[in-house]
Every structure is written in C-alpha cells, then in structure tokens.
Design an enzyme around this catalytic site. Sequence first.
Site, PDB file in Angstrom:
ATOM      1  CB  ALA A  64       7.410   6.734  60.389  1.00 12.65           C
ATOM      2  N   GLY A 107       9.912   5.910  64.824  1.00 11.06           N
ATOM      3  CA  GLY A 107      10.831   5.167  64.123  1.00 11.06           C
ATOM      4  C   GLY A 107      12.230   5.595  64.175  1.00 11.06           C
ATOM      5  CD  GLU A 110       9.882   1.543  65.914  1.00  4.08           C
ATOM      6  OE1 GLU A 110       9.454   2.110  65.055  1.00  4.08           O
ATOM      7  OE2 GLU A 110       9.281   0.115  65.914  1.00  4.08           O
ATOM      8  CD  GLU A 130       5.934   4.380  67.400  1.00  4.78           C
ATOM      9  OE1 GLU A 130       6.105   4.558  68.444  1.00  4.78           O
ATOM     10  OE2 GLU A 130       6.929   4.023  66.760  1.00  4.78           O
TER      11      GLU A 130
HETATM   12  N1  CO8 Z   1       6.235  13.174  60.550  1.00  4.93           N
HETATM   13  C1  CO8 Z   1       5.998  14.262  59.867  1.00  4.93           C
HETATM   14  N2  CO8 Z   1       6.305  15.615  60.189  1.00  4.93           N
HETATM   15  C2  CO8 Z   1       7.110  15.882  61.268  1.00  4.93           C
HETATM   16  C3  CO8 Z   1       7.244  14.723  62.279  1.00  4.93           C
HETATM   17  C4  CO8 Z   1       6.956  13.379  61.737  1.00  4.93           C
HETATM   18  N3  CO8 Z   1       7.176  12.353  62.518  1.00  4.93           N
HETATM   19  N4  CO8 Z   1       7.969  15.321  63.383  1.00  4.93           N
HETATM   20  C5  CO8 Z   1       7.984  16.706  62.933  1.00  4.93           C
HETATM   21  N5  CO8 Z   1       7.483  16.930  61.854  1.00  4.93           N
HETATM   22  C6  CO8 Z   1       7.287  18.180  61.391  1.00  4.93           C
HETATM   23  C7  CO8 Z   1       6.085  19.184  61.858  1.00  4.93           C
HETATM   24  O1  CO8 Z   1       4.898  18.898  61.186  1.00  4.93           O
HETATM   25  C8  CO8 Z   1       6.656  20.511  61.760  1.00  4.93           C
HETATM   26  O2  CO8 Z   1       6.411  20.746  60.270  1.00  4.93           O
HETATM   27  P1  CO8 Z   1       5.726  22.340  59.805  1.00  4.93           P
HETATM   28  O3  CO8 Z   1       6.668  23.177  60.165  1.00  4.93           O
HETATM   29  O4  CO8 Z   1       5.478  22.157  58.465  1.00  4.93           O
HETATM   30  O5  CO8 Z   1       4.593  22.416  60.903  1.00  4.93           O
HETATM   31  C9  CO8 Z   1       8.000  20.250  61.640  1.00  4.93           C
HETATM   32  O6  CO8 Z   1       8.492  19.144  61.469  1.00  4.93           O
HETATM   33  C10 CO8 Z   1       8.679  21.002  62.965  1.00  4.93           C
HETATM   34  O7  CO8 Z   1       7.932  20.330  64.044  1.00  4.93           O
HETATM   35  P2  CO8 Z   1       7.051  21.074  65.334  1.00  4.93           P
HETATM   36  O8  CO8 Z   1       6.880  22.550  64.866  1.00  4.93           O
HETATM   37  O9  CO8 Z   1       6.314  19.947  65.858  1.00  4.93           O
HETATM   38  O10 CO8 Z   1       8.629  21.150  66.094  1.00  4.93           O
HETATM   39  P3  CO8 Z   1       8.749  21.092  67.795  1.00  4.93           P
HETATM   40  O11 CO8 Z   1      10.412  21.363  68.114  1.00  4.93           O
HETATM   41  O12 CO8 Z   1       7.818  21.959  68.464  1.00  4.93           O
HETATM   42  O13 CO8 Z   1       8.127  19.643  67.953  1.00  4.93           O
HETATM   43  C11 CO8 Z   1       8.514  17.225  67.635  1.00  4.93           C
HETATM   44  C12 CO8 Z   1       9.340  18.602  67.704  1.00  4.93           C
HETATM   45  C13 CO8 Z   1       8.358  16.932  69.350  1.00  4.93           C
HETATM   46  C14 CO8 Z   1       9.389  15.955  67.234  1.00  4.93           C
HETATM   47  C15 CO8 Z   1       7.308  17.214  67.478  1.00  4.93           C
HETATM   48  O14 CO8 Z   1       7.250  17.603  65.957  1.00  4.93           O
HETATM   49  C16 CO8 Z   1       6.660  15.831  67.253  1.00  4.93           C
HETATM   50  O15 CO8 Z   1       6.060  15.422  68.400  1.00  4.93           O
HETATM   51  N6  CO8 Z   1       6.787  15.114  66.232  1.00  4.93           N
HETATM   52  C17 CO8 Z   1       6.075  13.976  65.924  1.00  4.93           C
HETATM   53  C18 CO8 Z   1       7.055  12.700  66.786  1.00  4.93           C
HETATM   54  C19 CO8 Z   1       6.273  11.228  66.824  1.00  4.93           C
HETATM   55  O16 CO8 Z   1       5.004  11.145  66.911  1.00  4.93           O
HETATM   56  N7  CO8 Z   1       6.773  10.514  66.192  1.00  4.93           N
HETATM   57  C20 CO8 Z   1       6.572   9.094  65.883  1.00  4.93           C
HETATM   58  C21 CO8 Z   1       5.696   8.953  64.563  1.00  4.93           C
HETATM   59  S1  CO8 Z   1       5.090   7.324  64.419  1.00  4.93           S
HETATM   60  C22 CO8 Z   1       6.509   6.297  63.685  1.00  4.93           C
HETATM   61  O17 CO8 Z   1       7.621   6.533  63.754  1.00  4.93           O
HETATM   62  C23 CO8 Z   1       5.848   5.167  63.524  1.00  4.93           C
HETATM   63  C24 CO8 Z   1       6.925   4.063  62.946  1.00  4.93           C
HETATM   64  C25 CO8 Z   1       6.728   2.629  63.084  1.00  4.93           C
HETATM   65  C26 CO8 Z   1       5.696   2.134  62.132  1.00  4.93           C
HETATM   66  C27 CO8 Z   1       6.431   1.680  60.770  1.00  4.93           C
HETATM   67  C28 CO8 Z   1       5.779   1.880  59.580  1.00  4.93           C
HETATM   68  C29 CO8 Z   1       6.207   2.062  58.372  1.00  4.93           C
END
Ligand code: CO8
Length: 260
Positions: A64, A107, A110, A130
């Site tokens: 998400a 997500g 999921e 999460e």
């Molecule tokens: N949300 C928002 N932005 C994101 C997300 C995300 N989940 N994942 C990546 N991005 C963005 C980064 O912020 C970044 O943006 P910017 O270029 O503006 O700085 C861009 O994508 C590229 O990301 P990275 O520079 O971090 O790229 P990397 O290749 O180094 O890393 C990763 C990629 C490993 C995917 C890393 O971005 C990461 O760890 N992302 C977060 C993953 C995460 O924690 N996901 C779980 C989110 S919580 C969730 O899904 C809850 C669902 C259940 C709840 C239901 C409620 C509705």
Amino acid sequence: MTDIVKRTDDNGIATLTISRPKARNAMNAEARVGLRQRLEEVRDDDSVDVVIITGDGDSFVAGADINELAVRKAGAGLDGEMQKLFDVLSNFDKPTVAAVGGYALGGGLELALACDIRVGSTNALFGLPETGLGIIPGAGGTHRLARIVGTGMATDIIITGRKLSGEEALNTGLITYLVEPDELAATATKVAQRIQRKGPLAVRLAREILSKGPLDHATAMSFERVAQALLYSSPERDEGTSAFLNKRHADFSEVRYDRN
Ligand code: CO8
C-alpha cells in the site's frame, strides 16, 4: 477509468497490470479504484475466461502507499477498504493467476495471496514488512498466508518482517512455479491456458469449495456432493467423459452457461 491498472486481452486471458513504476507499483487510492473497476469489467466480460494480475516493470507491487498509511485514522482501519477489495478477488467468478516479478511486499503480497495461483520469478522478493511500520498485514494477509504456508511459517514471516527469495517462496508453497524473469509472462499464460482447457463449471465449483475457510468435515463433504451432483447433469461432464472414452482431447469451448 484510471489508467493505473492496464488491461490487455489475448484469447480469453485478460492481463491486468498495476502500473505506478516510480513508486514500485505501490497501490495508492487511485490504483485501488482502478483495480476494482478492472475486476468488475473483466468479471462482466463473457470473452474473458482467466485473469492474470501482474506489475509493471521490475516490481510486482511494493505494498500500500505508505504516504496514505501515515495519515490513516482508526475508522479507515475498521472500514478495511483494501481487505474488501482483495476479498472481491479471492471470491472472483473467474480463475486468477498472479505473475510476480520483483517486489511483492505488504499489500502487494496480500494481492498475490488473494489470487488462485502464484507464479514467481527468480528476482522476486516476498514479504509482509508491516510490523516494521507499526501496523499489521490487514488486507487479508494474516489469514491467507497462514492458510497457504501454515501458521508457523506465516508467524515467522509476519512478526520478523523477513523477506523470502523466489526459491524460499517455492519451498514454502507460497508460489507454485518459479521461473526466470523473462519466462514469467509466458509461464503465467501457460498456466491460464491450462485452466482454460478444463471444464469451466468444474473449475468454478472446485475453486468455490477450496476458497472456503476451514470447514468441518461433514459440511465440506456436503459441498462436494452437491457440486458433483450439479456436474453429473452438466454438458461438460458429457464432453469430458466422452472425449476420454473416444480417445480424443476434450473441447469445452462450446460449453457455455448463460448468466441471465
Ligand atoms: N509506498 C509509497 N512509496 C513507495 C512504496 C510504498 N509502499 N514503495 C516504494 N515507494 C517509493 C519510494 O518512496 C521511492 O520514491 P521516491 O523516488 O520519490 O523517493 C520510490 O518508490 C522508489 O523506492 P526506493 O528508492 O526505496 O527503491 P529501492 O529499489 O531502493 O527499494 C523497495 C524498493 C524495497 C520496494 C523499497 O521502496 C521499500 O521498502 N518500499 C516499502 C515496502 C513496504 O514496506 N511495503 C509495505 C507497505 S504497508 C502495506 O502494504 C499495508 C497493507 C495492509 C494495510 C491495508 C490498509 C489499507
């Protein structure tokens, strides 16, 4: 209709691609609306037999959108919008295949768990991070992961937040096919085509029974008997059994069930 979730069709197989590559395809509100609309569209389209869900570029879905999660209130948690969306998918009228390359996190995982079958590539990374964000996998992840890989493994993945490689995902049963990245789309299509060649009502009823939560034995057996009774009186039973007895391949392409 937003274009964040793209649709392409090929001989009865609709592929829905979540496309927000700058955010690793993280699902914001617009992506969720787009997915819901596309699912309604393909559900109502009689030319579609099977649906493949995938992500654009080198990521499946990185979860998400955390910008939205950071300001979400308790009421939104109770609404469970994303949970309801993935419930639509797991109860979907048509079979679904997730083609997972790159990140399938939060997500995103999921979403894949709500599909019938998961095909993963060797560059995929699976996880539910999460708890590191101070929340839980609240879009069906706790329950579906435990059903698929067992409670012990699901608990490990969720409370440590560790990520699994494609190989580990295959070994735990999280995915059932592991292929090189350049074979991902073709393999998902082959799996979809394989389903397409089977009796459509048989597939639907089998999915219906399998997708039920844990049932007591007597109820589960009763579901099977009722489904089988229906199939014994279906045109696809006639085609499937006669094809075998006449040493030819079954052809269910003419079998249609009027939805009206
Ligand atoms: N949300 C928002 N932005 C994101 C997300 C995300 N989940 N994942 C990546 N991005 C963005 C980064 O912020 C970044 O943006 P910017 O270029 O503006 O700085 C861009 O994508 C590229 O990301 P990275 O520079 O971090 O790229 P990397 O290749 O180094 O890393 C990763 C990629 C490993 C995917 C890393 O971005 C990461 O760890 N992302 C977060 C993953 C995460 O924690 N996901 C779980 C989110 S919580 C969730 O899904 C809850 C669902 C259940 C709840 C239901 C409620 C509705």
